[in-house]
Design an enzyme around this catalytic site. Sequence first.
Site, PDB file in Angstrom:
ATOM      1  N   ASP A  66      45.746  33.635  43.586  1.00  0.00           N
ATOM      2  CA  ASP A  66      46.854  33.056  42.821  1.00  0.00           C
ATOM      3  C   ASP A  66      48.075  33.977  42.818  1.00  0.00           C
ATOM      4  O   ASP A  66      49.135  33.608  42.311  1.00  0.00           O
ATOM      5  CB  ASP A  66      46.436  32.705  41.394  1.00  0.00           C
ATOM      6  N   SER A  67      47.942  35.150  43.451  1.00  0.00           N
ATOM      7  CA  SER A  67      49.097  36.019  43.667  1.00  0.00           C
ATOM      8  C   SER A  67      50.138  35.338  44.550  1.00  0.00           C
ATOM      9  O   SER A  67      51.289  35.780  44.611  1.00  0.00           O
ATOM     10  CB  SER A  67      48.669  37.336  44.302  1.00  0.00           C
ATOM     11  N   LYS A 135      37.103  31.324  42.552  1.00  0.00           N
ATOM     12  CA  LYS A 135      37.089  32.554  41.756  1.00  0.00           C
ATOM     13  C   LYS A 135      37.682  32.260  40.386  1.00  0.00           C
ATOM     14  O   LYS A 135      38.702  31.572  40.286  1.00  0.00           O
ATOM     15  CB  LYS A 135      37.884  33.669  42.442  1.00  0.00           C
ATOM     16  N   GLU A 137      38.690  34.009  36.557  1.00  0.00           N
ATOM     17  CA  GLU A 137      38.881  35.176  35.705  1.00  0.00           C
ATOM     18  C   GLU A 137      38.342  34.886  34.307  1.00  0.00           C
ATOM     19  O   GLU A 137      38.651  33.844  33.725  1.00  0.00           O
ATOM     20  CB  GLU A 137      40.374  35.524  35.596  1.00  0.00           C
ATOM     21  N   GLU A 204      38.388  44.548  38.537  1.00  0.00           N
ATOM     22  CA  GLU A 204      39.782  44.956  38.735  1.00  0.00           C
ATOM     23  C   GLU A 204      40.231  45.975  37.699  1.00  0.00           C
ATOM     24  O   GLU A 204      40.037  45.790  36.487  1.00  0.00           O
ATOM     25  CB  GLU A 204      40.725  43.753  38.697  1.00  0.00           C
TER      26      GLU A 204
END
Length: 314
Positions: A66-67, A135, A137, A204
């Site tokens: 999503d960066s 993925k 978070e 992270e």
Amino acid sequence: MSVRPLVKETTPTGTGSLPTARKKVTIQSLHKQRASGIPITVMTAYDFPTARACDTHGVDITLVGDSLAQVCLGYDSTTRLTLPEMIHHCRAVARGTAAPFLVADMPFGSYFEGPKETMAAAVRMLQEGHVEGVKIEGGIEIVDSVRALTRIGIPVMAHVGLMPQRHTALSGYRVQGRTAQGAREILQAALALEDAGAFSMVLEAIPHELGAYITSRLKIPTIGIGAGPGTSGQVLVYDDVMATWLGHKAKFVRRFADVKGEVKKGITSYVDAVKDGSFPSVAEESYHMDPEQFNQFLEMMDDQSWVLRSSKAE
């Protein structure tokens, strides 16, 4: 604008849509890499050419991160990215991916309402985006959603530690787990997400000691980004690796190439060559007409009756 067709390779074809000489990376092969102590490589990709580069040059997992909200779309945060935008980029990356295992971030807000809504969004990402896994978070609060996805066969890569989608609540992009209590909470979340069926875990921005400890406690591969060398593998953003990102450079980033410098060199050289008339050259970069045919053309242009007939035809 002139773009030439892609010249396909003649190497054996893998399970993807493009030829590849590599074996297809699977969840099973990733677990074998972890067991054998062979580090897993993960890199982000947001379009077809970047996906092909990851495929061709040995990346194990390609992540549509999503960066892309910041590095591709110009948003100020990953939270601006929508599900349709993510699916659009997933499809482009999927068309360039054959060997790597293909995972994509579930965008902010697409997995918050509960397991039912999370499953609906994830199914869209697989069916429309053509990715192989998602993925997510989060910690304990998303365990039910992760379990719901894995029960219906959707592979989930979990993500704990610093969670960029929550950077506002965290007061910025801060290292997590530096206190004993904070480290314990991250470990508890990781263990719960593994129990829910996650096939791997991104760690992270946590202390390297904690990264190594969590890796030793889990039975699934861990992928570090700012978590030290003791994880099962590493992930970096493509634009950080290539030095094309103009924003903040995190401590854990190493720039392995200077694409930014080459881009500047290429564009400025092109502009200068056009301005000074050296591009294109007549001999090597222009097409030619048979002199006799060109002379005939000039004679036709001198024929005023031809000009009149042409005007009437219009």
